[in-house]
Design a protein around this motif. Sequence first.
Motif, PDB file in Angstrom:
ATOM      1  N   GLY A  68       1.353  -1.551   0.050  1.00 57.16           N
ATOM      2  CA  GLY A  68       0.104   0.031  -0.208  1.00 57.16           C
ATOM      3  C   GLY A  68       0.663   1.597   0.202  1.00 57.16           C
ATOM      4  O   GLY A  68       0.492   2.276   0.196  1.00 57.16           O
ATOM      5  N   LEU A  80      -8.247  -3.183   5.513  1.00 59.54           N
ATOM      6  CA  LEU A  80      -7.800  -3.535   3.761  1.00 59.54           C
ATOM      7  C   LEU A  80      -7.024  -3.513   3.217  1.00 59.54           C
ATOM      8  O   LEU A  80      -6.504  -2.548   2.819  1.00 59.54           O
ATOM      9  CB  LEU A  80      -9.325  -3.183   3.000  1.00 59.54           C
ATOM     10  N   HIS A  81      -6.636  -4.722   2.706  1.00 59.79           N
ATOM     11  CA  HIS A  81      -5.676  -4.768   1.943  1.00 59.79           C
ATOM     12  C   HIS A  81      -5.548  -4.040   0.783  1.00 59.79           C
ATOM     13  O   HIS A  81      -5.745  -4.669  -0.025  1.00 59.79           O
ATOM     14  CB  HIS A  81      -4.617  -5.898   2.177  1.00 59.79           C
ATOM     15  N   VAL A  82      -4.256  -3.261   0.641  1.00 63.35           N
ATOM     16  CA  VAL A  82      -4.398  -2.599  -0.547  1.00 63.35           C
ATOM     17  C   VAL A  82      -2.838  -2.218  -1.427  1.00 63.35           C
ATOM     18  O   VAL A  82      -2.282  -2.489  -0.788  1.00 63.35           O
ATOM     19  CB  VAL A  82      -4.637  -0.957  -0.869  1.00 63.35           C
ATOM     20  N   TRP A  90      -5.290   1.440  -7.893  1.00 64.00           N
ATOM     21  CA  TRP A  90      -5.347   1.001  -7.139  1.00 64.00           C
ATOM     22  C   TRP A  90      -6.200  -0.468  -6.520  1.00 64.00           C
ATOM     23  O   TRP A  90      -7.019  -0.423  -7.302  1.00 64.00           O
ATOM     24  CB  TRP A  90      -5.823   1.583  -5.778  1.00 64.00           C
ATOM     25  N   SER A  92      -7.742  -3.741  -4.491  1.00 66.08           N
ATOM     26  CA  SER A  92      -7.336  -4.545  -2.936  1.00 66.08           C
ATOM     27  C   SER A  92      -7.428  -6.131  -2.895  1.00 66.08           C
ATOM     28  O   SER A  92      -8.232  -6.464  -3.913  1.00 66.08           O
ATOM     29  CB  SER A  92      -9.469  -4.133  -2.456  1.00 66.08           C
ATOM     30  N   ALA A 106     -11.230   2.239  -3.857  1.00 69.07           N
ATOM     31  CA  ALA A 106     -10.555   0.977  -3.954  1.00 69.07           C
ATOM     32  C   ALA A 106     -11.819  -0.045  -2.468  1.00 69.07           C
ATOM     33  O   ALA A 106     -12.506  -0.873  -2.737  1.00 69.07           O
ATOM     34  CB  ALA A 106      -9.898   0.458  -3.736  1.00 69.07           C
TER      35      ALA A 106
END
Length: 123
Positions: A68, A80-82, A90, A92, A106
Motif C-alpha cells: 500500500g 483492507l489490504h490495498v 489501486w 484491493s 478501492a
Amino acid sequence: MPELTRRRVLGTAAALAAVAGGQALTTTASASAAIPAAGHHDGPEPFDEVYRGRRIEGRPGAGGHHHGGGYGVFVDGVELHVMQNADGSWISVVSHYDPVATPRAAARAAVVELQGAPLVPLG
C-alpha cells in the motif's frame, strides 16, 4: 521528499516509456487519475466516511504492509489490504481484478463486493 522506491521508479519509467513511444492513454481522465502530477509527492488524500452503511477510512502511514506504499485503508476498523499498481491505479484483496483510481474507490468497491459480509482480517 519521499524516499525513492522501486514502485515509484517503475511507475515513472512506465509513464516515460509510454510518452516516448508516442502511445496515447485511452482517456485524459484516466491518465490524470493514474499518473501523479510532477512534483506531487503527498500521495492520496485521507478519508473517513460512511458508505452504504459501512465506515471506510484511509490514511497515510497507517498501512502495515508494503504494497500500500504506507497508506492504510480500513472497512469497519479492519484493514483492507490495498496495493498501488505501477500505473498509479489501486486494487484491493477483495476486488483484485478491478483497478480503480484511488484508495477511497478501492474501499467503496470492496464494500459493494462484500455485500454486507464482514471483512475478515488477513495475517
